[in-house]
Design a protein around this motif. Structure first.
Motif, PDB file in Angstrom:
ATOM      1  N   ALA A   1       0.829  -1.207   0.000  1.00 41.53           N
ATOM      2  CA  ALA A   1       0.000   0.000   0.000  1.00 41.53           C
ATOM      3  C   ALA A   1       0.863   1.257   0.000  1.00 41.53           C
ATOM      4  CB  ALA A   1      -0.935  -0.005   1.206  1.00 41.53           C
ATOM      5  N   ILE A   2       1.971   1.242   0.737  1.00 44.63           N
ATOM      6  CA  ILE A   2       2.870   2.395   0.770  1.00 44.63           C
ATOM      7  C   ILE A   2       3.416   2.684  -0.629  1.00 44.63           C
ATOM      8  CG2 ILE A   2       5.165   3.133   1.552  1.00 44.63           C
ATOM      9  CD1 ILE A   2       4.487   1.908   4.278  1.00 44.63           C
ATOM     10  N   LEU A   3       3.845   1.647  -1.336  1.00 42.98           N
ATOM     11  CA  LEU A   3       4.415   1.854  -2.674  1.00 42.98           C
ATOM     12  C   LEU A   3       3.358   2.337  -3.671  1.00 42.98           C
ATOM     13  CD1 LEU A   3       6.822  -1.200  -2.831  1.00 42.98           C
ATOM     14  CD2 LEU A   3       7.443   1.210  -2.612  1.00 42.98           C
ATOM     15  N   ARG A   4       2.145   1.776  -3.589  1.00 44.87           N
ATOM     16  CA  ARG A   4       1.078   2.252  -4.483  1.00 44.87           C
ATOM     17  C   ARG A   4       0.770   3.725  -4.215  1.00 44.87           C
ATOM     18  NH1 ARG A   4      -1.342  -2.761  -3.315  1.00 44.87           N
ATOM     19  NH2 ARG A   4      -2.703  -1.771  -1.788  1.00 44.87           N
ATOM     20  N   ALA A   5       0.744   4.094  -2.939  1.00 43.32           N
ATOM     21  CA  ALA A   5       0.429   5.482  -2.586  1.00 43.32           C
ATOM     22  C   ALA A   5       1.574   6.418  -2.968  1.00 43.32           C
ATOM     23  CB  ALA A   5       0.141   5.575  -1.086  1.00 43.32           C
ATOM     24  N   ALA A   6       2.813   6.003  -2.685  1.00 42.37           N
ATOM     25  CA  ALA A   6       3.965   6.855  -2.990  1.00 42.37           C
ATOM     26  C   ALA A   6       4.087   7.081  -4.496  1.00 42.37           C
ATOM     27  CB  ALA A   6       5.241   6.224  -2.445  1.00 42.37           C
ATOM     28  N   ALA A   7       3.669   6.101  -5.295  1.00 43.92           N
ATOM     29  CA  ALA A   7       3.766   6.233  -6.749  1.00 43.92           C
ATOM     30  C   ALA A   7       2.877   7.348  -7.292  1.00 43.92           C
ATOM     31  CB  ALA A   7       3.404   4.909  -7.415  1.00 43.92           C
ATOM     32  N   LEU A   8       1.897   7.802  -6.496  1.00 47.56           N
ATOM     33  CA  LEU A   8       1.031   8.901  -6.937  1.00 47.56           C
ATOM     34  C   LEU A   8       1.627  10.271  -6.629  1.00 47.56           C
ATOM     35  CD1 LEU A   8      -2.479   7.560  -5.819  1.00 47.56           C
ATOM     36  CD2 LEU A   8      -1.379   7.378  -8.059  1.00 47.56           C
ATOM     37  N   LEU A   9       2.691  10.286  -5.815  1.00 47.35           N
ATOM     38  CA  LEU A   9       3.316  11.557  -5.450  1.00 47.35           C
ATOM     39  C   LEU A   9       4.384  11.936  -6.472  1.00 47.35           C
ATOM     40  CD1 LEU A   9       3.876  10.985  -1.604  1.00 47.35           C
ATOM     41  CD2 LEU A   9       1.924  12.108  -2.716  1.00 47.35           C
ATOM     42  N   PRO A  10       4.769  13.204  -6.526  1.00 47.46           N
ATOM     43  CA  PRO A  10       5.936  13.571  -7.341  1.00 47.46           C
ATOM     44  C   PRO A  10       7.146  12.756  -6.911  1.00 47.46           C
ATOM     45  CG  PRO A  10       4.762  15.532  -6.583  1.00 47.46           C
ATOM     46  CD  PRO A  10       4.138  14.376  -5.878  1.00 47.46           C
ATOM     47  N   SER A  11       7.981  12.359  -7.856  1.00 49.14           N
ATOM     48  CA  SER A  11       9.076  11.429  -7.574  1.00 49.14           C
ATOM     49  C   SER A  11       9.966  11.891  -6.428  1.00 49.14           C
ATOM     50  CB  SER A  11       9.923  11.217  -8.835  1.00 49.14           C
ATOM     51  OG  SER A  11       9.217  10.462  -9.776  1.00 49.14           O
ATOM     52  N   GLU A  12      10.343  13.166  -6.434  1.00 51.38           N
ATOM     53  CA  GLU A  12      11.245  13.657  -5.389  1.00 51.38           C
ATOM     54  C   GLU A  12      10.632  13.499  -4.010  1.00 51.38           C
ATOM     55  OE1 GLU A  12      13.693  17.742  -4.167  1.00 51.38           O
ATOM     56  OE2 GLU A  12      12.561  17.651  -6.051  1.00 51.38           O
ATOM     57  N   ARG A  13       9.340  13.819  -3.913  1.00 53.00           N
ATOM     58  CA  ARG A  13       8.694  13.706  -2.612  1.00 53.00           C
ATOM     59  C   ARG A  13       8.520  12.235  -2.224  1.00 53.00           C
ATOM     60  NH1 ARG A  13       2.773  16.094  -1.855  1.00 53.00           N
ATOM     61  NH2 ARG A  13       3.660  17.673  -3.254  1.00 53.00           N
ATOM     62  N   ALA A  14       8.190  11.389  -3.205  1.00 49.32           N
ATOM     63  CA  ALA A  14       7.960   9.972  -2.927  1.00 49.32           C
ATOM     64  C   ALA A  14       9.209   9.298  -2.373  1.00 49.32           C
ATOM     65  CB  ALA A  14       7.492   9.265  -4.198  1.00 49.32           C
ATOM     66  N   VAL A  15      10.354   9.472  -3.039  1.00 49.44           N
ATOM     67  CA  VAL A  15      11.573   8.796  -2.579  1.00 49.44           C
ATOM     68  C   VAL A  15      12.043   9.369  -1.250  1.00 49.44           C
ATOM     69  CG1 VAL A  15      12.275   8.104  -4.893  1.00 49.44           C
ATOM     70  CG2 VAL A  15      13.044  10.308  -3.999  1.00 49.44           C
ATOM     71  N   ASP A  16      11.746  10.645  -1.001  1.00 51.81           N
ATOM     72  CA  ASP A  16      12.086  11.233   0.288  1.00 51.81           C
ATOM     73  C   ASP A  16      11.270  10.578   1.393  1.00 51.81           C
ATOM     74  OD1 ASP A  16      13.450  13.260   1.932  1.00 51.81           O
ATOM     75  OD2 ASP A  16      11.426  14.068   2.203  1.00 51.81           O
ATOM     76  N   ARG A  17       9.969  10.314   1.120  1.00 53.88           N
ATOM     77  CA  ARG A  17       9.132   9.664   2.133  1.00 53.88           C
ATOM     78  C   ARG A  17       9.601   8.230   2.380  1.00 53.88           C
ATOM     79  NH1 ARG A  17       8.834  13.964   2.523  1.00 53.88           N
ATOM     80  NH2 ARG A  17       7.089  15.443   2.328  1.00 53.88           N
ATOM     81  N   LEU A  18       9.986   7.515   1.316  1.00 53.33           N
ATOM     82  CA  LEU A  18      10.493   6.150   1.506  1.00 53.33           C
ATOM     83  C   LEU A  18      11.752   6.145   2.355  1.00 53.33           C
ATOM     84  CD1 LEU A  18       9.936   4.642  -2.064  1.00 53.33           C
ATOM     85  CD2 LEU A  18       8.521   4.336  -0.030  1.00 53.33           C
ATOM     86  N   ALA A  19      12.639   7.116   2.117  1.00 52.02           N
ATOM     87  CA  ALA A  19      13.861   7.212   2.929  1.00 52.02           C
ATOM     88  C   ALA A  19      13.522   7.512   4.384  1.00 52.02           C
ATOM     89  CB  ALA A  19      14.785   8.294   2.358  1.00 52.02           C
ATOM     90  N   GLN A  20      12.525   8.359   4.613  1.00 48.74           N
ATOM     91  CA  GLN A  20      12.116   8.666   5.983  1.00 48.74           C
ATOM     92  C   GLN A  20      11.556   7.424   6.681  1.00 48.74           C
ATOM     93  OE1 GLN A  20       9.324  11.889   5.891  1.00 48.74           O
ATOM     94  NE2 GLN A  20      10.824  13.420   5.279  1.00 48.74           N
ATOM     95  N   ILE A  21      10.726   6.677   5.974  1.00 52.58           N
ATOM     96  CA  ILE A  21      10.138   5.466   6.565  1.00 52.58           C
ATOM     97  C   ILE A  21      11.231   4.469   6.929  1.00 52.58           C
ATOM     98  CG2 ILE A  21       8.679   3.456   6.062  1.00 52.58           C
ATOM     99  CD1 ILE A  21       6.984   5.364   4.288  1.00 52.58           C
ATOM    100  N   ILE A  22      12.181   4.266   6.026  1.00 48.88           N
ATOM    101  CA  ILE A  22      13.271   3.322   6.285  1.00 48.88           C
ATOM    102  C   ILE A  22      14.149   3.821   7.421  1.00 48.88           C
ATOM    103  CG2 ILE A  22      15.415   2.399   5.299  1.00 48.88           C
ATOM    104  CD1 ILE A  22      13.871   2.138   2.636  1.00 48.88           C
ATOM    105  N   GLY A  23      14.491   5.104   7.411  1.00 49.32           N
ATOM    106  CA  GLY A  23      15.357   5.646   8.457  1.00 49.32           C
ATOM    107  C   GLY A  23      14.752   5.530   9.835  1.00 49.32           C
TER     108      GLY A  23
END
Length: 549
Positions: A289-311
């Motif tokens: 669900a996180i990846l499906r949702a992040a894919a709707l965001l602008p790329s820069e914001r999406a990868v930043d959120r993934l990095a935050q979740i992992i960190g």
């Protein structure tokens, strides 16, 4: 001739009531809802607007009309209060017992009276509408300040009351409950705030229905429904629990993200990933669900959120974060360069052996990281940044307790071998070579069943009983040992045997006093080596059947 009884007529108060209700909600400290307990008692079968009696029927009729004109929601509901707390001795009861002693007087509840309330639960349920239409409202909590008047239940006799006498360190306690029908009213503008009081069990189904209605609606009604869904989503995120503990089947974050995706609500998706997932309320079940949702965001914001979740979550949920990173790169939505910061964050968070609890015979070490985690980590970093993958593998090989060869690396290498094209990754080839070396070295070791009764005799204690145990283990001609001793000594020896994985079976002979612990040697170590040899040969075949491309 007697006139028939009629419900009171409150039409003269109608205009003032409409004006009062229409102004409700203008002040910040206005309650979200009001509850008017009814005069009469009603059974569950009688809980409907048409069954109300006397003044209750009159008040309900006036409120129903005024609420409709003032844009308020009106319901009939069951008002329930459950309280528990400290019971106090009833001095009057003691005096009566001494003065009028009666052997048949065994009403223990009279001996106690309710004292301080330490816990209370107040809920509204069994909702009914004036027009008898269906409602999907579930139980909702309420506060005493929402009762009208606030002391409506203070002089009410409990429907049920029980006292528990003091036991051990626990003092006397009581439990009691009240149940009464009531009219519940709130401004339509606060409908979603009231719903949100019921928590996710109430709001998630309501939001799902709202989103479905929005998708099915025509052009004219879609904006209003979308605005309602957006408002409710915001309220849900504001009150969402940030506790990191999650049950294995808690899919509420996934459901919520799925609804936000259907709405295309990018701002709420961003808010959820930032305030919920990246704040520690995260589990592997959320990844898709996180990846499906992040894919709707602008790329820069999406990868930043993934990095935050992992960190934020890697330290406690490394397997979930490794799987998220691998799924993220294999999704193809973001390039290796975009996901490099998230991958670097993950590698920086890898645990080390020094972080583990010091080993002792009496403390179990934490389990090594699972093979799937190692495979995900190698696959993800190899596709994102080979240099980072090399650093990750060096860290893994240097921390053998966290990343066990047999439990983690070998199964991971076999899993990677099953993935087509994985051996073009240099780190995967290095992992395969290290695992093959380990397996082949062990596969040529001699494998022979014990020729006598001597067994490994290293135990973690030097007390007299454990020294006798060690001597028994080392003896080549002694298959059995008996220890007739008190229970604490027998249990200590049993603990020693389990901690040292001794090749003995234990039973307790319960004849005589004290009982006797009987230790009988077995072939457990040899049988483990036989199983290990079989597994090693299967793993060698798997790894050699998948040579580097």
């Amino acid at each position: 001739k007697r006139r028939p009884l009629l419900a009171p007529d409150y039409r003269n108060q109608h205009g003032a009531l409409v004006a009062l209700l229409a102004g409700w909600g203008g002040a910040e400290d206005d309650p979200d809802k009001l509850i008017l307990p009814l005069e009469h008692a009603y059974t569950m079968a009688e809980l409907s607007f048409t069954a109300l009696k006397g003044a209750d029927a009159g008040i309900a009729g006036v409120l129903a009309q005024a609420a409709a004109e003032a844009n308020c929601d009106l319901h009939l509901a069951l008002v329930s209060i459950e309280e528990s707390g400290i019971a106090e001795y009833n001095a009057d009861y003691g005096r009566r017992r001494r003065r009028y002693y009666d052997e048949d007087d065994d009403d223990e509840d009279e001996e106690w009276e309710a004292g301080e309330i330490t816990d209370a639960s107040m809920t509204l349920s069994e909702w009914r509408r004036p027009d008898a239409s269906a409602t999907d409202l579930g139980p909702l909590p309420f506060e005493k300040g929402e009762l009208c008047p606030p002391d409506a239940f203070e002089d009410l006799t409990p429907d049920d009351e029980h006292f528990q006498e003091a036991t051990g360190n626990e003092g006397a306690s009581f439990e009691r409950s009240y149940s009464r029908a009531g009219l519940v009213l709130w401004p339509a503008s606060r409908r979603l705030a009231v719903l949100n009081h019921g928590g996710l069990e109430t709001t998630l189904p309501y939001l799902e229905d709202l989103v479905q209605r929005w998708q099915n609606a025509g052009k004219s009604t879609r904006p209003g429904l979308w605005a309602q869904a957006d408002e409710l989503s915001g309220r849900m995120l504001w009150s969402w629990s940030r506790h990191s503990w999650r049950s294995n089947n808690d899919n509420k974050p996934g459901r919520m993200l799925g609804l936000l995706c259907r709405l295309g609500n990018h701002d709420r998706i961003d808010q959820f990933l930032t305030d919920i997932s990246a704040a520690g309320h995260y589990a592997a079940i959320d990844n898709a669900a996180i990846l499906r949702a992040a894919a709707l965001l602008p790329s820069e914001r999406a990868v930043d959120r993934l990095a935050q979740i992992i960190g934020q979550n890697a330290a406690k949920s490394l397997p979930a974060c490794s799987s998220l990173l691998r799924s993220g790169i294999e999704l193809g939505r973001w390039g290796a360069g975009e996901l490099a910061p998230a991958a670097a964050t993950l590698v920086d968070k890898l645990p080390q052996d020094k972080d583990m609890v010091p080993a002792s015979p009496w403390v179990m070490e934490p389990p090594a990281l699972p093979a799937a985690c190692v495979a995900d980590l190698v696959a993800a970093t190899s596709q994102i940044d080979p240099a980072l993958a090399e650093r990750a593998l060096r860290h893994i090989m240097a921390n053998s307790k966290q990343y066990s060869l047999d439990d983690g690396l070998v199964p991971a290498a076999c899993a990677l071998a099953a993935q087509e094209g994985s051996w073009i990754w240099p780190v995967a080839e290095r992992l395969r070579g290290a695992c093959l070396t380990h397996l082949q070295h062990r596969a040529v070791l001699p494998l022979e069943a014990p020729r006598d009764w001597a067994r490994p005799a290293t135990v973690g204690c030097t007390c007299a009983d454990c020294r006798s145990l060690a001597a028994f283990l080392a003896a080549p001609d002694q298959p059995q040992w008996r220890l007739k001793a008190a229970m604490d000594r027998r249990r200590h020896v049993e603990d020693t045997v389990r901690a040292a994985h001794c090749d003995v079976d234990l039973v307790t002979e319960k004849r005589g006093t004290p009982h006797t612990l009987i230790a009988t040697k077995n072939h457990a170590s040899y049988e483990r080596r036989v199983r290990q040899r079989r597994e090693d040969l299967a793993h060698i075949a798997t790894l050699t059947d998948h040579p580097p491309a």
